[in-house]
Design an enzyme around this catalytic site. Structure first.
Site, PDB file in Angstrom:
ATOM      1  N   ASP A   1      -4.791  -5.925  -8.074  1.00  0.00           N
ATOM      2  CA  ASP A   1      -5.016  -5.245  -6.803  1.00  0.00           C
ATOM      3  C   ASP A   1      -5.172  -3.754  -7.112  1.00  0.00           C
ATOM      4  O   ASP A   1      -5.025  -3.326  -8.262  1.00  0.00           O
ATOM      5  CB  ASP A   1      -3.861  -5.514  -5.835  1.00  0.00           C
ATOM      6  CG  ASP A   1      -4.281  -5.413  -4.363  1.00  0.00           C
ATOM      7  OD1 ASP A   1      -5.352  -4.821  -4.095  1.00  0.00           O
ATOM      8  OD2 ASP A   1      -3.542  -5.903  -3.499  1.00  0.00           O
TER       9      ASP A   1
ATOM     10  N   HIS B   1       0.831  -1.202   0.000  1.00  0.00           N
ATOM     11  CA  HIS B   1       0.000   0.000   0.000  1.00  0.00           C
ATOM     12  C   HIS B   1       0.869   1.257   0.000  1.00  0.00           C
ATOM     13  O   HIS B   1       0.492   2.287  -0.578  1.00  0.00           O
ATOM     14  CB  HIS B   1      -0.917   0.037   1.230  1.00  0.00           C
ATOM     15  CG  HIS B   1      -1.981  -1.010   1.231  1.00  0.00           C
ATOM     16  ND1 HIS B   1      -1.760  -2.291   1.685  1.00  0.00           N
ATOM     17  CD2 HIS B   1      -3.279  -0.966   0.842  1.00  0.00           C
ATOM     18  CE1 HIS B   1      -2.877  -2.988   1.579  1.00  0.00           C
ATOM     19  NE2 HIS B   1      -3.807  -2.213   1.060  1.00  0.00           N
TER      20      HIS B   1
END
Length: 360
Positions: free
Chosen positions: A260, A190
Site C-alpha cells: 500500500d 492513512h
C-alpha cells in the site's frame, strides 16, 4: 522488459512534465497511479494515458476505482458505481421470488459492476483498478465501512469473485485488498498505525478466508498497513511472515503483491522508527512485495519520488535488495492482454448496456 521494475509512482497534473517523463523512463519505474487531480474529462485522460505509454509502453497504469466513495473519475460519462455494501445488501433481498434469489441477483450485479468499471477505465487507457476490497465489515472501521461487501467472509468471497469475473470480461486483472484484513480495527492507516490484537487462528478463520478461497482467482493483492502483534511486530506489507510464509506458502497465492502507499502513516514507522521511503520500500521488497507504491509525493518539487528511485537504485547496487525476475513477470502479467473497446463502441455494446441495467 527490465529485470525488475518495482516502483509505482504518481504525477502531479493533467499532463506530463519533464520530471514525470524522466521518472517514467527510470528502469525501476514499473507503474503509475492516477488520482482525481489528474482528471479533467475523458478526452484529456485518453491523451494522458497515451502520452504515458509513449514514454514507457510497458508501464502499468493503475487507479483506485472501487465504486461508492472511492471512485476517481465520476463525470463526462463515467458510471457512478454503487458502494460494495449495496451488493451485500442485495444478497438478502429475496422478495417473493424465493429463497436464494437475492444472492443470485447480487452475484450478477457484481459481475455487471466489474464489467462496467473495467470497460470504462480500459476505454480511457487505464490498465488496472485496485479492487475488489476483501475486508469484512465488522462495523468498526470508518475507512473501510461501505467499501466492504459484507461481514460474512463467504458472501464477500462470492461477490468479489463475481466482480472479478466482470473485470476479466473487460480484459482487466484484479487486486484484492487489504490482506489479511483491515475491517476489524477502528484506526485509519492513512493517519495512524492500526493494531489488530487477534491471534493468527482467529484472523485466518475469518478475515483472511477470502484470500484462501480466491487463491486461484486473485491476480494481485495489497497488504494492509496494520500490525498484528500476535503474528509479527511489523505491518503485514513489511512482514515476510505474512507475505511469504502465510500468503504464498500456506494460502497458495501466486500473483503479484503491491505494497500500500508508503506515504501513509501506517507505513512510515517500521520497528517503531520513522524511516525514509527508500528504506521502507527495501523492507517491503525483501518481505515479499513485488511492487511498492508511493503516492502524492510528486506534488511540489517531487523530491521524495527521486529519493525513492535513487535510494532503491543504490540499494540494488549494494545488495540491500535483489531484483527478482519472477516479480517482474508477475507485474507484466497484470497488463491487459487484449485491445480495449473505444468509448463510443462501448456505449453501444450489448454486454455493456445489459451490465448497466443490472447495477443496483
Amino acid at each position: 522488459m527490465t529485470q525488475h521494475a518495482p516502483v509505482v509512482l504518481d504525477i502531479a497534473g493533467t499532463t506530463l512534465n519533464a520530471d514525470d517523463r524522466r521518472r517514467l523512463q527510470h528502469p525501476l519505474t514499473g507503474g503509475l497511479i492516477l488520482f482525481a487531480r489528474n482528471w479533467v474529462d475523458r478526452g484529456q485522460l485518453v491523451e494522458l494515458t497515451n502520452e504515458i505509454k509513449s514514454v514507457r509502453p510497458d508501464v502499468l497504469i493503475c487507479v483506485d476505482h472501487e465504486g461508492g466513495r472511492v471512485q476517481r473519475f465520476r463525470t463526462d460519462g463515467f458510471t457512478h458505481l454503487p458502494p460494495m455494501r449495496a451488493l451485500g445488501e442485495l444478497w438478502h433481498h429475496d422478495g417473493s421470488a424465493g429463497a436464494g434469489t437475492g444472492a443470485l441477483t447480487a452475484t450478477d450485479a457484481a459481475t455487471a459492476a466489474g464489467y462496467v468499471l473495467g470497460a470504462e477505465l480500459r476505454a480511457c487507457g487505464v490498465d488496472l483498478a485496485f479492487t475488489p476490497v476483501l475486508d469484512l465489515d465488522h462495523g468498526a472501521s470508518g475507512v473501510i465501512g461501505d467499501r466492504a461487501f459484507h461481514r460474512d467472509a463467504r458472501v464477500t468471497t462470492v461477490l468479489a469473485k463475481s466482480l472479478m469475473h466482470g473485470l476479466l470480461l473487460s480484459g482487466m486483472a484484479n487486486c484484492g485488498k487489504h490482506y489479511p484484513g483491515h475491517g476489524f480495527v477502528k484506526a485509519d492507516s492513512h493517519t495512524d498505525v492500526p493494531v489488530d490484537k487477534r491471534a493468527l487462528k482467529a484472523i485466518l478463520s475469518d478475515d483472511a478466508r477470502p484470500y484462501e478461497w480466491l487463491s486461484t482467482s486473485l491476480a494481485s493483492v495489497m497488504p494492509a498497513h496494520v500490525i498484528y502483534p500476535k503474528v509479527d511486530n511489523r505491518p503485514a506489507g513489511f512482514s515476510a511472515r505474512w507475505l511469504k510464509d502465510i500468503l504464498r506458502l500456506q494460502l497458495g497465492f501466486t500473483g503479484a503483491v503491491f505494497s500500500d502507499d508508503l506515504s501513509m502513516e501506517g507505513a512510515r514507522r517500521i520497528d517503531g522508527t520513522v524511516v525514509p521511503y527508500a528504506h521502507a520500500a527495501t523492507v517491503a521488497l525483501n518481505a515479499g512485495c513485488d511492487l511498492v507504491l508511493l503516492c502524492n509525493q510528486s506534488l511540489g518539487d517531487g523530491r521524495a519520488v527521486d529519493e525513492l528511485l535513487d535510494g532503491l537504485e543504490a540499494g540494488l547496487a549494494h545488495g540491500s535488495w535483489a531484483a527478482d525476475p519472477d516479480s517482474e513477470a508477475r507485474r507484466v502479467a497484470l497488463l491487459p492482454q487484449s485491445a480495449p473497446l473505444t468509448w463510443d463502441t462501448l456505449m453501444h455494446h450489448p454486454a455493456y448496456q445489459r451490465a448497466l441495467e443490472r447495477l443496483p
